[in-house]
Design a protein around this motif. Structure first.
Motif, mmCIF file in Angstrom:
data_model
loop_
_atom_site.group_PDB
_atom_site.id
_atom_site.type_symbol
_atom_site.label_atom_id
_atom_site.label_comp_id
_atom_site.label_asym_id
_atom_site.label_seq_id
_atom_site.Cartn_x
_atom_site.Cartn_y
_atom_site.Cartn_z
ATOM 1 N N LEU A 1 41.566 50.155 29.650
ATOM 2 C CA LEU A 1 41.494 50.272 31.119
ATOM 3 C C LEU A 1 42.600 49.453 31.800
ATOM 4 N N ASN A 2 42.779 48.221 31.352
ATOM 5 C CA ASN A 2 43.790 47.358 31.982
ATOM 6 C C ASN A 2 45.175 48.005 31.928
ATOM 7 N N GLU A 3 45.538 48.517 30.771
ATOM 8 C CA GLU A 3 46.855 49.142 30.593
ATOM 9 C C GLU A 3 46.975 50.383 31.481
ATOM 10 N N MET A 4 45.898 51.188 31.550
ATOM 11 C CA MET A 4 45.913 52.401 32.368
ATOM 12 C C MET A 4 46.117 52.039 33.844
ATOM 13 N N VAL A 5 45.404 51.014 34.309
ATOM 14 C CA VAL A 5 45.504 50.618 35.721
ATOM 15 C C VAL A 5 46.935 50.168 36.035
ATOM 16 N N LEU A 6 47.503 49.350 35.166
ATOM 17 C CA LEU A 6 48.862 48.835 35.423
ATOM 18 C C LEU A 6 49.891 49.962 35.361
ATOM 19 N N ARG A 7 49.690 50.902 34.436
ATOM 20 C CA ARG A 7 50.642 52.007 34.273
ATOM 21 C C ARG A 7 50.539 52.999 35.433
ATOM 22 N N ARG A 8 49.297 53.294 35.860
ATOM 23 C CA ARG A 8 49.089 54.357 36.848
ATOM 24 C C ARG A 8 49.179 53.897 38.301
ATOM 25 N N THR A 9 49.065 52.603 38.546
ATOM 26 C CA THR A 9 49.121 52.112 39.928
ATOM 27 C C THR A 9 50.583 51.875 40.295
ATOM 28 N N PRO A 10 51.129 52.614 41.291
ATOM 29 C CA PRO A 10 52.535 52.410 41.647
ATOM 30 C C PRO A 10 52.865 50.940 41.945
ATOM 31 N N ALA A 11 51.941 50.224 42.566
ATOM 32 C CA ALA A 11 52.192 48.801 42.858
ATOM 33 C C ALA A 11 52.191 47.960 41.574
ATOM 34 N N ALA B 1 35.058 55.273 55.789
ATOM 35 C CA ALA B 1 34.952 54.795 54.406
ATOM 36 C C ALA B 1 36.292 54.217 53.964
ATOM 37 N N VAL B 2 36.214 53.242 53.098
ATOM 38 C CA VAL B 2 37.393 52.681 52.441
ATOM 39 C C VAL B 2 37.267 53.011 50.959
ATOM 40 N N LEU B 3 38.348 53.507 50.377
ATOM 41 C CA LEU B 3 38.352 53.826 48.949
ATOM 42 C C LEU B 3 39.265 52.844 48.223
ATOM 43 N N PRO B 4 38.695 51.760 47.709
ATOM 44 C CA PRO B 4 39.551 50.792 47.014
ATOM 45 C C PRO B 4 40.072 51.373 45.703
ATOM 46 N N GLY B 5 41.287 50.981 45.361
ATOM 47 C CA GLY B 5 41.806 51.267 44.028
ATOM 48 C C GLY B 5 41.181 50.300 43.043
ATOM 49 N N TRP B 6 41.930 49.891 42.065
ATOM 50 C CA TRP B 6 41.394 48.989 41.037
ATOM 51 C C TRP B 6 41.580 47.547 41.492
ATOM 52 N N ILE B 7 40.445 46.902 41.803
ATOM 53 C CA ILE B 7 40.464 45.542 42.358
ATOM 54 C C ILE B 7 39.848 44.608 41.316
ATOM 55 N N ASP B 8 40.486 43.480 41.119
ATOM 56 C CA ASP B 8 40.014 42.520 40.115
ATOM 57 C C ASP B 8 38.799 41.762 40.660
ATOM 58 N N THR B 9 37.611 42.133 40.170
ATOM 59 C CA THR B 9 36.352 41.496 40.607
ATOM 60 C C THR B 9 35.440 41.394 39.387
ATOM 61 N N GLU B 10 34.246 40.815 39.597
ATOM 62 C CA GLU B 10 33.282 40.726 38.484
ATOM 63 C C GLU B 10 32.969 42.111 37.908
ATOM 64 N N ALA C 1 38.224 58.598 55.195
ATOM 65 C CA ALA C 1 38.092 57.840 53.936
ATOM 66 C C ALA C 1 39.497 57.375 53.571
ATOM 67 N N ILE C 2 39.730 56.099 53.730
ATOM 68 C CA ILE C 2 41.095 55.567 53.614
ATOM 69 C C ILE C 2 41.292 54.856 52.270
ATOM 70 N N PRO C 3 42.191 55.369 51.415
ATOM 71 C CA PRO C 3 42.459 54.658 50.159
ATOM 72 C C PRO C 3 43.208 53.346 50.416
ATOM 73 N N VAL C 4 42.789 52.311 49.711
ATOM 74 C CA VAL C 4 43.509 51.027 49.733
ATOM 75 C C VAL C 4 43.720 50.699 48.264
ATOM 76 N N ASP C 5 44.794 51.236 47.696
ATOM 77 C CA ASP C 5 44.846 51.389 46.241
ATOM 78 C C ASP C 5 46.209 51.169 45.604
ATOM 79 N N GLY C 6 47.138 50.576 46.364
ATOM 80 C CA GLY C 6 48.469 50.358 45.785
ATOM 81 C C GLY C 6 49.148 51.652 45.378
ATOM 82 N N GLY C 7 48.685 52.788 45.922
ATOM 83 C CA GLY C 7 49.295 54.088 45.649
ATOM 84 C C GLY C 7 48.662 54.864 44.509
ATOM 85 N N TYR C 8 47.575 54.332 43.937
ATOM 86 C CA TYR C 8 46.961 54.966 42.756
ATOM 87 C C TYR C 8 46.640 56.444 42.981
ATOM 88 N N SER C 9 46.121 56.774 44.182
ATOM 89 C CA SER C 9 45.622 58.140 44.406
ATOM 90 C C SER C 9 46.716 59.133 44.802
#
Ligand code: NDP
Length: 252
Positions: free
Chosen positions: A203-213, A182-191, A241-249
């Motif tokens: 949500l946008n502010e939370m994602v930017l604040r909480r994602t180390p990247a 499994a792949v566990l994506p972080g917050w990805i900009d999609t539809e 199950a591999i996170p791909v999340d810019g460090g979010y998790s």
């Protein structure tokens, strides 16, 4: 090690977002792609876009919530391309409501689209993979496979289920040389998340604040993990199950 020439990859929900990002990666590594989704026009456009970048792709209609449709999609793949080596169970949806406002039909729709679909597609792909002497299944989980949120009760249940289904499939098919991860994506900009941004205040502010990247991911960020998990480079990796999340998790 990462060469996918001669392989056929079915990507459900491959006509946009994460699925298309993964499909582009798999195509660049040499796999023939089946873009499998409901919106035919969008799927054809995605296949054309993959070919414009030098890949090979066809579009096949599927509704992953329907057993008959999934079986027809698998049959059409075998008839048109002759094999099925890589399956990306990526099609997904969300209905954002607190659990006490969720109807049973809404619960079922999200579970059918996100979780039961992975069972149906994997089961349908298994005979071709077994016959070929091996295969790769990549299931798309989420940060909601790990965390909970008041706006994602059924989505979280479906994505938690994806991680456990991955382990069951991996243990069952390991001796058939089929790896399932499994792949566990972080917050990805999609539809999907454009809609979430409209529905979840802050949500946008939370994602930017909480994602180390400190950024949203993009579809292209998912290409590398798809190639890795689809290739012989990952032949001794299964059930993860591999996170791909810019460090979010990994950050409190
Ligand atoms: P998109 O909305 O861009 O993609 C969803 C895809 O699923 C579309 O291609 C859609 O195609 C397809 N789909 C939906 N329902 C069905 C169905 N019944 N049958 C066949 N195809 C279907 O969103 P994402 O790219 O963001 O989502 C892709 C996956 O990634 C989902 O599983 C999602 O849960 C997961 N994810 C996304 C994250 C993010 O931040 N974006 C984070 C973590 C996980 P069509 O409408 O043509 O059928």
């Amino acid at each position: 090690m990462f060469d996918l020439k001669g392989k056929v990859a079915v990507v459900t929900g491959g006509n946009g977002g994460i699925g298309l990002g993964m499909a582009q990666g798999l195509a660049a590594a040499g796999a023939q792609i089946v873009v499998a989704a409901r919106n035919r026009e969008k799927s054809r456009a995605a296949a054309t876009e993959i070919e414009r970048r030098g890949g090979t792709a066809i579009a096949i209609d599927v509704d992953v919530t329907s057993e008959a449709s999934v079986d027809a999609m698998t049959k059409a793949t075998m008839e048109r391309l002759g094999r099925l080596d890589i399956l990306v169970n990526n099609a997904g949806t969300n209905i954002r409501k607190p659990v006490h406002d969720l109807t049973l039909d809404e619960w079922r729709l999200v579970l059918d689209t996100n979780l039961t679909s992975a069972f149906l597609c994997s089961r349908a792909a298994y005979p071709a993979m077994k016959r070929a002497g091996g295969g790769k299944v990549i299931n798309i989980g989420s940060m909601m496979s790990i965390f909970g949120a008041p706006f994602a009760p059924v989505y979280g249940a479906s994505k938690g289920g994806i991680v456990q289904l991955t382990k069951s499939l991996a243990t069952t098919w390991a001796r058939d040389n089929i790896q399932v991860n499994a792949v566990l994506p972080g917050w990805i900009d999609t539809e999907l998340t454009q809609k979430a941004r409209r529905e979840v205040p802050g949500l946008n502010e939370m994602v930017l604040r909480r994602t180390p990247a400190a950024r949203w991911g993009v579809g292209e960020d998912m290409a590398g993990i798809a190639v890795f998990l689809a290739s012989s480079a990952s032949d001794f990796i299964t059930g993860t199950a591999i996170p791909v999340d810019g460090g979010y998790s990994i950050q409190v």
